[in-house]
Scaffold this active site. Structure first.
Site, PDB file in Angstrom:
ATOM      1  N   GLU A   7     -24.546  62.450  18.927  1.00 40.09           N
ATOM      2  CA  GLU A   7     -24.720  61.506  20.031  1.00 40.09           C
ATOM      3  C   GLU A   7     -23.381  61.014  20.544  1.00 40.09           C
ATOM      4  O   GLU A   7     -23.121  60.992  21.751  1.00 40.09           O
ATOM      5  CB  GLU A   7     -25.584  60.329  19.572  1.00 40.09           C
ATOM      6  CG  GLU A   7     -25.868  59.326  20.665  1.00 40.09           C
ATOM      7  CD  GLU A   7     -26.621  59.952  21.812  1.00 40.09           C
ATOM      8  OE1 GLU A   7     -25.995  60.166  22.870  1.00 40.09           O
ATOM      9  OE2 GLU A   7     -27.803  60.247  21.661  1.00 40.09           O
TER      10      GLU A   7
ATOM     11  N   ASP B 195     -21.868  61.880  24.293  1.00 39.20           N
ATOM     12  CA  ASP B 195     -21.637  60.811  25.266  1.00 39.20           C
ATOM     13  C   ASP B 195     -20.202  60.819  25.770  1.00 39.20           C
ATOM     14  O   ASP B 195     -19.943  60.736  26.978  1.00 39.20           O
ATOM     15  CB  ASP B 195     -21.952  59.452  24.640  1.00 39.20           C
ATOM     16  CG  ASP B 195     -23.426  59.254  24.343  1.00 39.20           C
ATOM     17  OD1 ASP B 195     -24.247  59.998  24.901  1.00 39.20           O
ATOM     18  OD2 ASP B 195     -23.756  58.361  23.545  1.00 39.20           O
TER      19      ASP B 195
ATOM     20  N   SER C  47     -30.169  61.704  26.420  1.00 41.51           N
ATOM     21  CA  SER C  47     -28.870  61.168  25.995  1.00 41.51           C
ATOM     22  C   SER C  47     -27.731  61.715  26.826  1.00 41.51           C
ATOM     23  O   SER C  47     -26.732  61.031  27.039  1.00 41.51           O
ATOM     24  CB  SER C  47     -28.606  61.543  24.528  1.00 41.51           C
ATOM     25  OG  SER C  47     -29.168  60.610  23.657  1.00 41.51           O
TER      26      SER C  47
END
Length: 534
Positions: free
Chosen positions: A254, A258, A454
């Site tokens: 994650e 990002d 995400s």
């Protein structure tokens, strides 16, 4: 002996035991812990909602500075003093007090905190692991009833999930690229026609993380390969959270997704990553810290963590929403992933569920598509749906009412939905999210293809940074414009094929992909256009 003060329930503080969880023993009474007490805003009577921004273009909006936000909407010294006195009367230490952020951190033993807030803390076993928890409401002395708006930290159950999915074994970045089924972030930016001549300079993208971390050597290798500057990342530690990389299959996927998406789309922007524990307290404190950060001064916030609305307390939903309202007053756009488990959002009750914090009316909720390209152009784009646990989230909030900007929409109702009351519809926008057409990233020394909504939140955060730079003023709270004067202006690729389970895509807005995926240059032109004559 003094007469005990009448107590009042802290509104929205009721907690329930999750399914398949059970209490195994009381929490040791001498165990130390800290909690965050949220206080009412100074302008409580007026409310925080930036209603003056209804369909008002960015160049005509008058945003607040962070100093002005503190002065107008921070807690009063009297309220801070009242909570401080309450703490001392119950043997609690005031660890810190921040009137601007409307938070007072209290420390003490479990026994003292149980007495102070009228609860009992137990150790719970659940499929997700052990946690310290409680059930029922919290209470405070009557005079604090209007002052205290939330108490966070007594319960430390994992609150959110990262909304990313790693493409399966044997489908790494090299193989996927050879098959023409994965994309670098810059390649997607070109397909989505992001504005040329902008790199996000002068902007700061805040990224909220609830676990994992990044390795500088991975960033160097990744951005060198893309022939882009290696971003300098500022890590901000919240409530004991910090940059702690583990494995590619864990939260590192994650964090790196990002950072790499946002920084590759807007390579001139500064990146600040706020690391916090995965609890309601950590999550809220990280968002509040980013909103009020006068050092890094984020202009857009990217959030790729979330969970079904019914797993949050009503008080938490409202406090997060207030933080997002404060961001809107500053001109800060908050981009939130809409979830990766279809319309059910991972809840096994056969009902549709909206994912939070994307369901906040002040969050730009980001849904997902599956994209196919032929050379420099998109050849096909449909709703991402590879099954109930690999599909874009989206639906109707059961907590937040229909916001003013959605009043003209005909909001859908799922066929099996029990709730008849209309609520905020999400997502607002979308982007490529299917792992089958995923993003080429590098995590813990591995080249991977990762999808999930995400990836869409930082993609949109990067686009917002470019728009802010080109416009010379933050776009801020976008939704009134998206549902108002920007509708039909060509800023989106409409997605009209597919479902996310209970909801189907259609022409215009839908509860799978919102208004669609961006045509960045057209969106910029529409935002820069003079307001319509009235």
């Amino acid at each position: 002996m003094p007469t005990p003060q009448p107590r009042t329930v802290v509104r929205g503080s009721e907690r329930t035991c999750p399914p398949k969880a059970h209490a195994v023993r009381p929490t040791p009474p001498d165990e130390p812990l800290e909690v965050t007490v949220r206080l009412r805003p100074r302008a409580a009577a007026a409310g925080l909602a930036p209603t003056a921004f209804a369909d008002q273009p960015p160049h005509t909006r008058a945003y607040l500075s962070r100093d002005e936000l503190d002065a107008q909407f921070g807690a009063t010294p009297q309220d801070v003093a009242a909570v401080t006195d309450f703490a001392r009367a119950h043997g609690l230490a005031v660890v810190s007090a921040d009137a601007a952020q409307r938070r007072v951190v209290l420390g003490g033993t479990v026994a003292a905190l149980e007495t102070a807030f009228g609860t009992a803390l137990h150790q719970y076993e659940s499929p997700a692991g052990r946690y310290r928890g409680r059930t029922g409401p919290l209470t405070v002395p009557g005079p604090l009833g209007d002052i205290v708006q939330g108490v966070f930290g007594l319960d430390n159950r994992p609150q959110a999930e990262p909304h990313f999915q790693v493409r399966g074994p044997g489908a790494g970045a090299v193989a996927a690229r050879a098959a023409g089924a994965s994309f670098t972030p810059p390649a997607l930016a070109r397909l989505y026609n992001f504005p040329a001549g902008a790199d996000g300079s002068g902007q700061c993208i805040a990224i909220i993380e609830l676990g994992g971390g990044f390795r500088p050597e991975d960033l160097t290798a990744y951005f060198t390969r893309l022939k882009l500057p290696v971003p300098a990342i500022t890590a901000v530690n919240i409530d004991g959270g910090s940059n702690q990389p583990t494995t590619a299959q864990g939260a590192d996927g994650e964090v790196m997704l990002d950072i790499e998406v946002a920084a590759a789309v807007a390579p001139g922007a500064r990146i600040a990553v706020y690391f916090a524990p995965n609890t309601s307290r950590g999550f809220l404190d990280a968002i509040t810290a980013a909103v009020h950060d006068k050092t890094n001064q984020p202009t857009v916030i990217s959030i790729s963590w979330g969970g079904p609305e019914n797993t949050w307390t009503a008080g938490a939903l409202d406090q997060f929403d207030q933080a997002f309202q404060a961001a809107a007053l500053l001109g800060v756009t908050v981009c939130c992933a809409a979830g990766d488990n279809g319309s059910g959002d991972g809840v096994a009750d056969g009902q549709p569920h909206a994912d939070f914090p994307a369901s906040s009316p002040y969050a730009l909720a980001c849904g997902g598509t599956r994209l196919t390209a032929m050379g420099p152009k998109i050849s096909s784009e449909v709703v991402w749906n590879e099954g109930p646990n690999s599909a874009t989230g989206g639906g109707i909030s059961t907590h937040f009412p229909v916001p003013t900007y959605q009043n003209a929409l005909k909001l859908p109702k799922a066929a099996k939905a029990k709730a008849a009351k209309p609520g905020r519809g999400l997502p607002d926008v979308a982007g490529n999210a299917d792992p089958a057409s995923g993003y080429e990233v590098r995590v813990d020394g591995q080249d991977l293809v990762i999808g999930g909504t995400s990836a869409v939140a930082p993609l949109w955060a990067g686009l917002v940074a470019l728009l802010n730079q080109k416009l010379g003023k933050p776009v801020g709270f976008l939704q009134p414009l998206l549902y108002g004067s920007l509708a039909g202006k060509g800023g989106f690729h409409d997605i009209a094929t597919g479902t996310n389970g209970a909801f189907a895509a259609r022409a215009g807005w839908d509860a799978c992909t919102g208004w669609g995926t961006p045509n960045g240059t057209a969106l910029l032109a529409a935002l820069a256009a003079p307001p319509r004559a009235t």
